[in-house]
Design a protein around this motif. Structure first.
Motif, PDB file in Angstrom:
ATOM      1  N   LEU A 184     -40.946   7.776  14.846  1.00 51.86           N
ATOM      2  CA  LEU A 184     -41.682   8.128  15.902  1.00 51.86           C
ATOM      3  C   LEU A 184     -41.539   9.833  15.984  1.00 51.86           C
ATOM      4  O   LEU A 184     -42.687  10.393  16.451  1.00 51.86           O
ATOM      5  CB  LEU A 184     -40.742   7.690  17.042  1.00 51.86           C
ATOM      6  N   ALA A 185     -40.583  10.190  15.543  1.00 49.88           N
ATOM      7  CA  ALA A 185     -40.579  11.830  15.682  1.00 49.88           C
ATOM      8  C   ALA A 185     -41.600  12.386  14.722  1.00 49.88           C
ATOM      9  O   ALA A 185     -42.284  13.364  15.074  1.00 49.88           O
ATOM     10  CB  ALA A 185     -38.972  12.302  15.219  1.00 49.88           C
ATOM     11  N   LEU A 186     -41.550  11.684  13.601  1.00 52.99           N
ATOM     12  CA  LEU A 186     -42.753  12.308  12.591  1.00 52.99           C
ATOM     13  C   LEU A 186     -44.039  12.240  12.877  1.00 52.99           C
ATOM     14  O   LEU A 186     -44.709  13.239  12.778  1.00 52.99           O
ATOM     15  CB  LEU A 186     -42.357  11.590  11.212  1.00 52.99           C
ATOM     16  N   VAL A 187     -44.410  10.983  13.289  1.00 52.62           N
ATOM     17  CA  VAL A 187     -45.898  11.041  13.727  1.00 52.62           C
ATOM     18  C   VAL A 187     -46.007  11.505  15.075  1.00 52.62           C
ATOM     19  O   VAL A 187     -47.051  12.189  15.601  1.00 52.62           O
ATOM     20  CB  VAL A 187     -46.264   9.283  13.993  1.00 52.62           C
ATOM     21  N   GLY A 188     -44.817  11.920  15.879  1.00 55.09           N
ATOM     22  CA  GLY A 188     -44.893  12.635  17.132  1.00 55.09           C
ATOM     23  C   GLY A 188     -45.233  13.812  16.997  1.00 55.09           C
ATOM     24  O   GLY A 188     -45.803  14.709  17.805  1.00 55.09           O
ATOM     25  N   THR A 189     -45.059  14.533  15.712  1.00 53.11           N
ATOM     26  CA  THR A 189     -45.302  15.859  15.300  1.00 53.11           C
ATOM     27  C   THR A 189     -46.782  16.182  15.741  1.00 53.11           C
ATOM     28  O   THR A 189     -47.190  17.158  15.619  1.00 53.11           O
ATOM     29  CB  THR A 189     -45.025  16.479  14.155  1.00 53.11           C
ATOM     30  N   GLU A 190     -47.394  15.174  15.222  1.00 56.23           N
ATOM     31  CA  GLU A 190     -49.179  15.293  15.256  1.00 56.23           C
ATOM     32  C   GLU A 190     -49.659  14.509  16.786  1.00 56.23           C
ATOM     33  O   GLU A 190     -50.772  14.132  16.631  1.00 56.23           O
ATOM     34  CB  GLU A 190     -49.695  14.874  14.097  1.00 56.23           C
ATOM     35  N   GLY A 191     -48.587  14.572  17.661  1.00 57.23           N
ATOM     36  CA  GLY A 191     -49.244  13.814  19.081  1.00 57.23           C
ATOM     37  C   GLY A 191     -49.202  12.432  19.015  1.00 57.23           C
ATOM     38  O   GLY A 191     -49.893  11.976  20.143  1.00 57.23           O
ATOM     39  N   VAL A 192     -49.014  11.689  18.238  1.00 60.47           N
ATOM     40  CA  VAL A 192     -48.966  10.332  18.204  1.00 60.47           C
ATOM     41  C   VAL A 192     -47.980   9.713  19.117  1.00 60.47           C
ATOM     42  O   VAL A 192     -46.679  10.180  19.050  1.00 60.47           O
ATOM     43  CB  VAL A 192     -48.865   9.667  16.775  1.00 60.47           C
ATOM     44  N   ARG A 193     -48.464   8.833  20.128  1.00 62.99           N
ATOM     45  CA  ARG A 193     -47.257   8.567  21.105  1.00 62.99           C
ATOM     46  C   ARG A 193     -46.917   7.242  20.691  1.00 62.99           C
ATOM     47  O   ARG A 193     -47.397   6.417  19.953  1.00 62.99           O
ATOM     48  CB  ARG A 193     -48.144   8.307  22.472  1.00 62.99           C
ATOM     49  N   PRO A 194     -45.289   6.950  21.219  1.00 65.16           N
ATOM     50  CA  PRO A 194     -44.680   5.593  20.804  1.00 65.16           C
ATOM     51  C   PRO A 194     -45.397   4.432  20.991  1.00 65.16           C
ATOM     52  O   PRO A 194     -45.579   3.546  20.201  1.00 65.16           O
ATOM     53  CB  PRO A 194     -43.587   5.662  21.731  1.00 65.16           C
TER      54      PRO A 194
END
Ligand code: NAP
Length: 283
Positions: A184-194
Protein backbone atom coordinates in the motif's frame (compact mmCIF):
# COMPACT_ATOMS: atom_id res chain seq x y z
CA UNK A 1 -29.75 -28.26 28.33
CA UNK A 2 -30.60 -31.04 30.78
CA UNK A 3 -27.96 -33.38 32.07
CA UNK A 4 -25.06 -31.92 30.11
CA UNK A 5 -25.23 -28.62 32.00
CA UNK A 6 -21.97 -27.99 33.83
CA UNK A 7 -20.64 -25.59 36.42
CA UNK A 8 -17.96 -23.59 34.63
CA UNK A 9 -15.67 -21.05 36.27
CA UNK A 10 -14.24 -18.19 34.20
CA UNK A 11 -11.24 -16.27 35.56
CA UNK A 12 -10.77 -12.98 33.71
CA UNK A 13 -13.55 -10.90 32.17
CA UNK A 14 -11.61 -8.78 29.72
CA UNK A 15 -12.76 -8.62 26.11
CA UNK A 16 -12.11 -12.31 25.53
CA UNK A 17 -13.04 -13.70 28.96
CA UNK A 18 -16.40 -11.89 28.86
CA UNK A 19 -17.07 -13.36 25.40
CA UNK A 20 -16.24 -16.87 26.66
CA UNK A 21 -18.51 -16.49 29.69
CA UNK A 22 -21.28 -15.06 27.48
CA UNK A 23 -21.12 -18.00 25.08
CA UNK A 24 -21.26 -20.48 27.98
CA UNK A 25 -24.30 -18.72 29.44
CA UNK A 26 -25.91 -18.80 25.99
CA UNK A 27 -25.40 -22.57 25.91
CA UNK A 28 -27.14 -22.95 29.28
CA UNK A 29 -24.14 -23.69 31.49
CA UNK A 30 -23.98 -22.49 35.07
CA UNK A 31 -21.21 -19.87 34.91
CA UNK A 32 -19.28 -18.62 37.91
CA UNK A 33 -17.16 -15.58 37.01
CA UNK A 34 -14.28 -13.82 38.71
CA UNK A 35 -12.48 -10.67 37.61
CA UNK A 36 -9.98 -8.39 39.34
CA UNK A 37 -12.35 -5.50 38.59
CA UNK A 38 -15.72 -7.03 39.57
CA UNK A 39 -17.77 -4.25 37.94
CA UNK A 40 -17.01 -5.77 34.54
CA UNK A 41 -19.14 -8.77 35.52
CA UNK A 42 -22.35 -6.66 35.48
CA UNK A 43 -23.69 -7.55 32.01
CA UNK A 44 -22.93 -11.25 32.60
CA UNK A 45 -24.68 -11.24 35.99
CA UNK A 46 -27.71 -9.74 34.24
CA UNK A 47 -27.67 -12.79 31.96
CA UNK A 48 -27.56 -15.26 34.84
CA UNK A 49 -23.87 -15.65 35.70
CA UNK A 50 -22.89 -15.86 39.35
CA UNK A 51 -20.10 -13.69 40.77
CA UNK A 52 -17.26 -15.35 42.64
CA UNK A 53 -15.69 -13.11 45.27
CA UNK A 54 -12.30 -14.82 44.92
CA UNK A 55 -10.49 -16.97 42.33
CA UNK A 56 -10.83 -19.91 44.78
CA UNK A 57 -14.61 -19.49 44.82
CA UNK A 58 -14.72 -19.63 41.01
CA UNK A 59 -12.53 -22.72 41.18
CA UNK A 60 -15.24 -24.71 42.91
CA UNK A 61 -16.68 -25.26 39.40
CA UNK A 62 -16.37 -28.56 37.45
CA UNK A 63 -13.96 -26.89 35.05
CA UNK A 64 -12.24 -23.50 35.15
CA UNK A 65 -11.26 -21.43 32.14
CA UNK A 66 -8.64 -18.73 32.63
CA UNK A 67 -8.23 -15.85 30.21
CA UNK A 68 -6.09 -13.05 31.59
CA UNK A 69 -3.84 -10.70 29.69
CA UNK A 70 -0.50 -12.48 30.32
CA UNK A 71 0.98 -15.49 32.10
CA UNK A 72 2.67 -13.16 34.60
CA UNK A 73 -0.67 -11.66 35.60
CA UNK A 74 -2.29 -15.08 35.61
CA UNK A 75 -0.01 -17.16 37.81
CA UNK A 76 -0.91 -15.60 41.19
CA UNK A 77 -4.59 -15.90 40.24
CA UNK A 78 -4.19 -19.59 39.33
CA UNK A 79 -2.24 -20.25 42.52
CA UNK A 80 -5.02 -18.66 44.57
CA UNK A 81 -7.72 -20.52 42.60
CA UNK A 82 -6.23 -24.05 42.71
CA UNK A 83 -8.99 -25.52 40.50
CA UNK A 84 -9.58 -29.25 39.98
CA UNK A 85 -9.60 -28.87 36.21
CA UNK A 86 -7.97 -25.94 34.40
CA UNK A 87 -8.25 -24.90 30.76
CA UNK A 88 -5.80 -22.06 30.27
CA UNK A 89 -6.80 -19.75 27.42
CA UNK A 90 -4.31 -16.96 28.12
CA UNK A 91 -1.93 -16.47 25.19
CA UNK A 92 1.77 -17.09 25.77
CA UNK A 93 4.83 -19.03 24.66
CA UNK A 94 5.14 -22.84 24.59
CA UNK A 95 7.57 -22.67 27.50
CA UNK A 96 5.10 -20.66 29.57
CA UNK A 97 2.36 -23.19 28.81
CA UNK A 98 4.65 -26.10 29.75
CA UNK A 99 5.56 -24.26 32.95
CA UNK A 100 1.90 -24.03 33.97
CA UNK A 101 1.43 -27.70 33.02
CA UNK A 102 4.30 -28.65 35.32
CA UNK A 103 2.89 -26.54 38.14
CA UNK A 104 -0.59 -28.02 37.56
CA UNK A 105 0.79 -31.57 37.69
CA UNK A 106 2.56 -30.82 40.97
CA UNK A 107 -0.76 -29.53 42.39
CA UNK A 108 -2.80 -32.47 41.08
CA UNK A 109 -4.73 -30.20 38.66
CA UNK A 110 -5.96 -31.70 35.35
CA UNK A 111 -4.62 -29.31 32.73
CA UNK A 112 -5.31 -28.35 29.15
CA UNK A 113 -3.68 -25.39 27.42
CA UNK A 114 -5.62 -23.65 24.67
CA UNK A 115 -5.21 -20.79 22.25
CA UNK A 116 -8.10 -18.94 20.69
CA UNK A 117 -7.84 -18.31 16.96
CA UNK A 118 -10.66 -15.76 16.91
CA UNK A 119 -11.61 -12.30 18.10
CA UNK A 120 -14.13 -11.98 20.97
CA UNK A 121 -16.98 -11.25 18.53
CA UNK A 122 -16.32 -14.63 16.85
CA UNK A 123 -16.59 -16.70 20.04
CA UNK A 124 -19.45 -19.16 19.87
CA UNK A 125 -19.66 -18.99 16.07
CA UNK A 126 -18.58 -21.70 13.60
CA UNK A 127 -15.73 -19.40 12.44
CA UNK A 128 -13.97 -19.59 15.81
CA UNK A 129 -11.31 -22.24 16.20
CA UNK A 130 -9.62 -23.05 19.50
CA UNK A 131 -6.46 -25.20 19.58
CA UNK A 132 -5.64 -27.38 22.59
CA UNK A 133 -2.73 -29.38 23.96
CA UNK A 134 -2.15 -31.20 27.24
CA UNK A 135 -4.27 -33.89 28.89
CA UNK A 136 -6.37 -35.58 26.21
CA UNK A 137 -8.54 -37.24 28.86
CA UNK A 138 -9.35 -33.82 30.36
CA UNK A 139 -10.02 -32.38 26.91
CA UNK A 140 -12.38 -35.27 26.11
CA UNK A 141 -14.14 -35.02 29.48
CA UNK A 142 -14.96 -31.33 28.93
CA UNK A 143 -15.29 -31.25 25.17
CA UNK A 144 -18.97 -30.33 25.53
CA UNK A 145 -17.98 -27.08 27.25
CA UNK A 146 -15.10 -26.33 24.87
CA UNK A 147 -17.32 -26.87 21.80
CA UNK A 148 -19.44 -23.92 22.92
CA UNK A 149 -16.48 -21.53 22.51
CA UNK A 150 -15.48 -22.50 18.97
CA UNK A 151 -14.40 -25.54 16.96
CA UNK A 152 -12.01 -27.43 19.28
CA UNK A 153 -8.89 -29.01 17.76
CA UNK A 154 -6.77 -31.26 20.00
CA UNK A 155 -3.11 -31.22 18.91
CA UNK A 156 -1.38 -33.59 21.35
CA UNK A 157 -0.31 -34.23 24.93
CA UNK A 158 2.44 -31.59 24.88
CA UNK A 159 0.91 -28.58 26.66
CA UNK A 160 3.15 -26.25 24.63
CA UNK A 161 1.76 -27.30 21.24
CA UNK A 162 -1.19 -24.92 21.10
CA UNK A 163 1.04 -21.91 21.82
CA UNK A 164 3.51 -23.12 19.18
CA UNK A 165 0.76 -23.37 16.54
CA UNK A 166 -0.62 -20.00 17.67
CA UNK A 167 2.68 -18.20 17.18
CA UNK A 168 3.33 -19.97 13.87
CA UNK A 169 -0.08 -18.93 12.53
CA UNK A 170 0.16 -15.40 13.91
CA UNK A 171 3.60 -15.10 12.34
CA UNK A 172 2.03 -15.84 8.96
CA UNK A 173 -0.65 -13.26 9.63
CA UNK A 174 1.83 -10.56 10.65
CA UNK A 175 4.07 -11.27 7.62
CA UNK A 176 1.06 -11.04 5.31
CA UNK A 177 -0.15 -7.81 6.89
CA UNK A 178 3.33 -6.27 6.79
CA UNK A 179 3.65 -7.24 3.10
CA UNK A 180 0.26 -5.70 2.36
CA UNK A 181 1.10 -2.48 4.21
CA UNK A 182 4.39 -2.26 2.34
CA UNK A 183 2.52 -2.73 -0.94
CA UNK A 184 0.00 0.00 0.00
CA UNK A 185 2.84 2.36 0.88
CA UNK A 186 4.63 1.59 -2.38
CA UNK A 187 1.68 2.13 -4.72
CA UNK A 188 0.68 5.06 -2.51
CA UNK A 189 3.86 6.88 -3.54
CA UNK A 190 2.16 7.29 -6.93
CA UNK A 191 -1.19 8.34 -5.48
CA UNK A 192 -2.89 4.92 -5.61
CA UNK A 193 -5.48 4.78 -2.86
CA UNK A 194 -6.01 1.67 -0.66
CA UNK A 195 -9.53 1.16 -2.01
CA UNK A 196 -8.16 1.02 -5.56
CA UNK A 197 -5.41 -1.48 -4.75
CA UNK A 198 -7.04 -3.72 -2.13
CA UNK A 199 -9.32 -5.82 -4.39
CA UNK A 200 -6.30 -6.81 -6.48
CA UNK A 201 -4.22 -7.47 -3.35
CA UNK A 202 -6.96 -9.60 -1.87
CA UNK A 203 -7.30 -11.78 -5.00
CA UNK A 204 -3.50 -12.09 -5.19
CA UNK A 205 -3.37 -13.15 -1.55
CA UNK A 206 -5.89 -15.93 -2.25
CA UNK A 207 -3.85 -17.10 -5.26
CA UNK A 208 -0.65 -17.16 -3.18
CA UNK A 209 -2.49 -19.17 -0.51
CA UNK A 210 -3.07 -21.80 -3.18
CA UNK A 211 0.70 -22.35 -3.41
CA UNK A 212 1.05 -23.41 0.23
CA UNK A 213 0.21 -27.13 -0.09
CA UNK A 214 2.78 -27.53 -2.88
CA UNK A 215 5.45 -25.72 -0.85
CA UNK A 216 4.58 -27.88 2.15
CA UNK A 217 4.94 -31.06 0.07
CA UNK A 218 8.40 -29.95 -1.10
CA UNK A 219 9.49 -29.18 2.46
CA UNK A 220 8.18 -32.59 3.60
CA UNK A 221 10.02 -34.46 0.84
CA UNK A 222 13.14 -32.27 0.70
CA UNK A 223 12.80 -32.35 -3.10
CA UNK A 224 13.12 -28.71 -4.23
CA UNK A 225 13.17 -29.33 -8.00
CA UNK A 226 11.05 -26.82 -9.90
CA UNK A 227 9.96 -26.11 -13.45
CA UNK A 228 7.78 -23.20 -12.31
CA UNK A 229 9.82 -20.49 -10.57
CA UNK A 230 13.40 -20.78 -9.32
CA UNK A 231 14.70 -19.06 -6.21
CA UNK A 232 17.27 -16.91 -8.06
CA UNK A 233 14.67 -14.98 -10.06
CA UNK A 234 12.64 -14.44 -6.89
CA UNK A 235 15.77 -13.22 -5.08
CA UNK A 236 16.41 -10.82 -7.96
CA UNK A 237 12.81 -9.63 -7.73
CA UNK A 238 13.22 -8.92 -4.02
CA UNK A 239 16.35 -6.87 -4.73
CA UNK A 240 14.28 -4.88 -7.27
CA UNK A 241 11.52 -4.38 -4.70
CA UNK A 242 14.03 -3.11 -2.13
CA UNK A 243 15.69 -0.79 -4.68
CA UNK A 244 12.33 0.56 -5.88
CA UNK A 245 11.11 1.10 -2.31
CA UNK A 246 14.24 3.15 -1.60
CA UNK A 247 13.88 5.07 -4.88
CA UNK A 248 10.22 5.86 -4.09
CA UNK A 249 11.25 7.14 -0.66
CA UNK A 250 9.65 4.54 1.62
CA UNK A 251 11.14 2.16 4.21
CA UNK A 252 12.96 -0.91 2.90
CA UNK A 253 12.49 -2.79 6.20
CA UNK A 254 10.02 -5.39 4.90
CA UNK A 255 11.73 -6.37 1.61
CA UNK A 256 15.24 -6.05 3.10
CA UNK A 257 14.77 -8.90 5.54
CA UNK A 258 13.38 -11.17 2.81
CA UNK A 259 16.01 -10.14 0.26
CA UNK A 260 18.72 -10.98 2.76
CA UNK A 261 17.19 -14.38 3.54
CA UNK A 262 16.64 -15.34 -0.10
CA UNK A 263 20.18 -14.16 -1.01
CA UNK A 264 21.62 -16.42 1.70
CA UNK A 265 19.69 -19.40 0.27
CA UNK A 266 20.99 -18.61 -3.24
CA UNK A 267 24.54 -18.35 -1.87
CA UNK A 268 24.07 -21.75 -0.21
CA UNK A 269 23.41 -23.25 -3.65
CA UNK A 270 19.61 -23.16 -3.88
CA UNK A 271 19.38 -20.67 -6.78
CA UNK A 272 17.90 -23.20 -9.21
CA UNK A 273 15.64 -24.71 -6.56
CA UNK A 274 12.08 -23.80 -5.65
CA UNK A 275 11.28 -21.12 -3.04
CA UNK A 276 10.58 -23.96 -0.58
CA UNK A 277 14.36 -24.43 -0.30
CA UNK A 278 14.59 -21.20 1.74
CA UNK A 279 13.53 -23.29 4.72
CA UNK A 280 17.05 -24.72 4.76
CA UNK A 281 18.30 -21.22 5.71
CA UNK A 282 15.57 -20.73 8.32
CA UNK A 283 16.06 -24.05 10.11
P1 NAP B 1 -8.15 -7.54 28.02
O1 NAP B 1 -9.48 -7.11 27.48
O2 NAP B 1 -7.07 -6.54 28.15
O3 NAP B 1 -8.42 -8.23 29.45
C1 NAP B 1 -7.34 -8.58 30.28
C2 NAP B 1 -7.85 -9.36 31.48
O4 NAP B 1 -6.74 -9.68 32.31
C3 NAP B 1 -8.85 -8.58 32.34
O5 NAP B 1 -9.77 -9.49 32.92
C4 NAP B 1 -7.93 -8.00 33.41
O6 NAP B 1 -8.57 -7.69 34.63
C5 NAP B 1 -7.01 -9.18 33.63
N1 NAP B 1 -5.75 -8.83 34.27
C6 NAP B 1 -4.71 -8.14 33.75
N2 NAP B 1 -3.71 -8.01 34.64
C7 NAP B 1 -4.15 -8.65 35.76
C8 NAP B 1 -3.57 -8.87 37.04
N3 NAP B 1 -2.34 -8.43 37.34
N4 NAP B 1 -4.30 -9.57 37.96
C9 NAP B 1 -5.53 -10.02 37.66
N5 NAP B 1 -6.14 -9.84 36.47
C10 NAP B 1 -5.45 -9.16 35.53
O7 NAP B 1 -7.54 -8.74 27.15
P2 NAP B 1 -8.32 -9.81 26.26
O8 NAP B 1 -8.47 -9.28 24.88
O9 NAP B 1 -9.51 -10.29 27.01
O10 NAP B 1 -7.22 -10.97 26.18
C11 NAP B 1 -7.11 -11.96 27.19
C12 NAP B 1 -6.24 -13.10 26.64
O11 NAP B 1 -6.89 -13.64 25.47
C13 NAP B 1 -4.85 -12.61 26.21
O12 NAP B 1 -3.87 -13.56 26.58
C14 NAP B 1 -4.97 -12.52 24.70
O13 NAP B 1 -3.75 -12.69 24.04
C15 NAP B 1 -5.95 -13.67 24.41
N6 NAP B 1 -6.62 -13.49 23.12
C16 NAP B 1 -7.30 -12.34 22.87
C17 NAP B 1 -7.87 -12.16 21.62
C18 NAP B 1 -8.62 -10.89 21.29
O14 NAP B 1 -8.91 -10.68 20.10
N7 NAP B 1 -8.96 -10.05 22.27
C19 NAP B 1 -7.77 -13.17 20.64
C20 NAP B 1 -7.10 -14.35 20.96
C21 NAP B 1 -6.52 -14.51 22.20
P3 NAP B 1 -9.22 -6.20 34.83
O15 NAP B 1 -10.53 -6.21 34.11
O16 NAP B 1 -9.34 -6.09 36.29
O17 NAP B 1 -8.24 -5.21 34.24
Amino acid sequence: MGESKKHVGVLGLGRMGAALAGALLGAGHDVLVWNRSPLKAGPLLDRGARLAATPAEAASADVVLSCLSTYDSQQPVLAAAAPKVLVNLTSGTPEQARGVAKWAASEGIDYVDGVIMAVPQGIGTPQAQVLYGGSEATFAAHRDVLEVLGRPVFLGEDAGLAALYDLALLGMMWSTMAGYLHALALVGTEGVRPEQFTPMASAWHSAVGGFLPGIGDQVASGDYATDVSALDINAAGLAMLEETSRAQGISTAVPAVLRELFARAVAAGHGSHAIASVIEEIR
